[in-house]
Design a protein around this motif. Structure first.
Motif, PDB file in Angstrom:
ATOM      1  N   GLY A  39      57.571 -84.162  85.631  1.00 40.73           N
ATOM      2  CA  GLY A  39      57.245 -82.791  86.087  1.00 40.73           C
ATOM      3  C   GLY A  39      55.693 -82.797  86.362  1.00 40.73           C
ATOM      4  O   GLY A  39      55.333 -82.215  87.613  1.00 40.73           O
ATOM      5  N   ALA A  43      54.303 -81.661  90.268  1.00 44.33           N
ATOM      6  CA  ALA A  43      53.212 -80.662  90.414  1.00 44.33           C
ATOM      7  C   ALA A  43      52.183 -81.225  91.085  1.00 44.33           C
ATOM      8  O   ALA A  43      51.813 -80.460  92.120  1.00 44.33           O
ATOM      9  CB  ALA A  43      52.803 -80.303  88.988  1.00 44.33           C
ATOM     10  N   VAL A  52      53.032 -75.556  96.935  1.00 44.54           N
ATOM     11  CA  VAL A  52      52.335 -74.989  96.235  1.00 44.54           C
ATOM     12  C   VAL A  52      51.030 -74.427  96.919  1.00 44.54           C
ATOM     13  O   VAL A  52      50.174 -75.484  97.302  1.00 44.54           O
ATOM     14  CB  VAL A  52      52.397 -75.198  94.739  1.00 44.54           C
ATOM     15  N   PRO A  53      50.448 -73.243  96.596  1.00 45.19           N
ATOM     16  CA  PRO A  53      48.960 -73.006  97.107  1.00 45.19           C
ATOM     17  C   PRO A  53      47.969 -73.945  96.480  1.00 45.19           C
ATOM     18  O   PRO A  53      48.209 -74.467  95.497  1.00 45.19           O
ATOM     19  CB  PRO A  53      48.720 -71.576  96.690  1.00 45.19           C
ATOM     20  N   PHE A  55      44.897 -75.698  94.710  1.00 53.23           N
ATOM     21  CA  PHE A  55      44.286 -75.492  93.422  1.00 53.23           C
ATOM     22  C   PHE A  55      43.347 -76.777  93.029  1.00 53.23           C
ATOM     23  O   PHE A  55      43.667 -77.718  93.667  1.00 53.23           O
ATOM     24  CB  PHE A  55      45.107 -74.934  92.214  1.00 53.23           C
ATOM     25  N   PHE A  60      42.877 -80.918  86.278  1.00 54.76           N
ATOM     26  CA  PHE A  60      44.355 -81.336  85.913  1.00 54.76           C
ATOM     27  C   PHE A  60      44.093 -82.851  85.127  1.00 54.76           C
ATOM     28  O   PHE A  60      45.260 -83.095  84.362  1.00 54.76           O
ATOM     29  CB  PHE A  60      45.069 -81.539  87.301  1.00 54.76           C
TER      30      PHE A  60
ATOM     31  N   THR B  41      55.933 -77.515  85.300  1.00 54.78           N
ATOM     32  CA  THR B  41      55.335 -76.343  85.788  1.00 54.78           C
ATOM     33  C   THR B  41      55.043 -75.415  84.415  1.00 54.78           C
ATOM     34  O   THR B  41      54.053 -75.055  84.151  1.00 54.78           O
ATOM     35  CB  THR B  41      56.056 -75.759  86.941  1.00 54.78           C
ATOM     36  N   LEU B  61      47.053 -72.709  87.592  1.00 54.73           N
ATOM     37  CA  LEU B  61      48.151 -73.224  87.048  1.00 54.73           C
ATOM     38  C   LEU B  61      49.393 -72.236  87.346  1.00 54.73           C
ATOM     39  O   LEU B  61      50.803 -72.871  87.328  1.00 54.73           O
ATOM     40  CB  LEU B  61      48.073 -73.527  85.382  1.00 54.73           C
ATOM     41  N   LYS B  63      50.290 -70.731  89.831  1.00 56.88           N
ATOM     42  CA  LYS B  63      50.819 -70.936  91.066  1.00 56.88           C
ATOM     43  C   LYS B  63      51.863 -71.852  91.049  1.00 56.88           C
ATOM     44  O   LYS B  63      53.179 -71.684  91.803  1.00 56.88           O
ATOM     45  CB  LYS B  63      49.876 -71.432  92.233  1.00 56.88           C
ATOM     46  N   LEU B  64      51.936 -72.632  90.098  1.00 55.66           N
ATOM     47  CA  LEU B  64      53.147 -73.841  89.838  1.00 55.66           C
ATOM     48  C   LEU B  64      54.419 -73.156  89.274  1.00 55.66           C
ATOM     49  O   LEU B  64      55.330 -73.637  89.511  1.00 55.66           O
ATOM     50  CB  LEU B  64      52.476 -74.880  89.024  1.00 55.66           C
ATOM     51  N   LYS B  66      56.123 -70.728  90.548  1.00 54.20           N
ATOM     52  CA  LYS B  66      57.055 -70.797  91.596  1.00 54.20           C
ATOM     53  C   LYS B  66      58.112 -71.834  91.612  1.00 54.20           C
ATOM     54  O   LYS B  66      59.272 -71.849  91.906  1.00 54.20           O
ATOM     55  CB  LYS B  66      56.736 -70.452  92.882  1.00 54.20           C
TER      56      LYS B  66
END
Lengths: 163, 168
Positions: A39, A43, A52-53, A55, A60, B41, B61, B63-64, B66
């Motif tokens: 996962g 991501a 994804v937008p 970031f 992270f 996510t 975070l 945003k993930l 979706k």
């Protein structure tokens, strides 16, 4: 095969195989840790290919302690599962494919972790990291698929039956 | 109920797909893929609510999430494929029933989050902690998904008698 038979007759192997809780716990921990590791990789890959937008990636890195702890859990639970049925995995070519994909996936994720440490967020250009991210996604999908297929493709369950 | 599920499986072609030599393991792989998307996510967002990964913006975070919804959709679709192909292995199975219960609780928890806490969490600065309610929602969500995974693994262990379930 004789060595595998000897291995599966050890006390630990018998306990892992026959005590319901030991095998089930190993299997469940393997699944949870695998889901977390895959996962996190998804991501990051989706962020790099801009699915994804955008970031900030650097913060992270704080999840990586938990990430590598999960890798240790995958390794230990994987060893327990292997020890419970050594012949089932070691005589199946799918096992070696899964292991290779997992290793490559972890090498890529370690490389991406290093990149996050040294590169500024706005320098993560889509063009430069697109293929790394896509390869990472496909490798993890391959790891999942081979992992599932392991349960269906074994030709030998226990080596002891040959002796 | 079993008849209805079986009829649905046959009429939609699910039964045929699942009974091809590699149908079941391929759909299982997709099920785990969906689960990984969800854990990578929503699970990470839950951990952030609980205080892990301080410095990561909550809105980033979020945003993930979706992607997590896509993972959930994959899981529901593949889950329906398992259920309708072998309904008697699931409907009477206490592990499956518990799994569905905790998926339902996770859903209610999500509604609670979006109705009461979501806007406030997104506005919280990256170095600040969220409210205790948000932490509780994160904890419940994470716990529910872990129980869902445990029950998912347990499903294959239980082959209960068909009269086990009093309401089926």
């Amino acid at each position: 095969m004789e060595m595998l038979a000897r291995l599966e007759n050890t006390t630990l192997s018998i306990w892992l195989r026959e005590s319901g809780i030991a095998f089930f716990t190993s299997l469940t921990l393997h699944s949870i840790a695998m889901a977390f590791v895959i996962g996190v990789n998804f991501a990051i890959a989706f962020r790099l290919v801009r699915i994804v937008p955008e970031f900030e990636l650097k913060p992270f890195l704080k999840f990586y302690n938990l990430y590598w702890l999960s890798v240790v859990v995958i390794f230990l639970s994987g060893c327990a599962l292997l020890l419970a049925y050594p012949a089932k995995a070691l005589t199946n070519p799918i096992f070696y494919i899964k292991f290779s994909l997992l290793t490559i996936g972890l090498i890529i994720s370690r490389w991406l972790q290093n990149q996050m440490q040294i590169i500024k967020n706005n320098e993560f250009s889509r063009d430069k990291y697109f293929w790394v991210a896509m390869i990472s996604v496909f490798i993890w999908i391959g790891t999942i698929t081979t992992g599932r297929f392991l349960a269906y493709t074994n030709s030998v369950l226990l080596a002891s039956r040959f002796f | 109920m079993i008849d209805y599920l079986s009829a649905f499986s046959s009429s939609t072609g699910i039964y045929t797909i699942m009974n091809t030599p590699w149908g079941w393991p391929i759909v299982e792989s997709m099920h785990f893929l969906g689960l990984s998307l969800l854990i990578g996510t929503v699970g990470i967002f839950d951990l952030r609510l609980l205080g892990i990964g301080q410095g990561i913006a909550y809105s980033d975070l979020h945003k993930l999430v979706k992607i997590g919804v896509i993972g959930y959709a994959i899981n529901v679709t593949t889950g329906v494929m398992f259920l309708t192909t072998a309904p008697d292995q699931y409907i009477y199975n206490p592990a499956f029933q518990t799994k569905i219960l905790f998926m339902f609780i996770a859903g209610l928890n999500m509604v609670w989050f979006y109705q009461t806490t979501s806007a406030q969490v997104k506005k919280t600065a990256a170095l600040d902690n969220v409210t205790n309610r948000a932490k509780m929602i994160g904890g419940i969500s994470l716990l529910c998904w872990i129980i869902v995974i445990v029950c998912g693994r347990l499903i294959t262990y239980f082959r209960p008698p068909y009269h086990w379930c009093w309401f089926c």
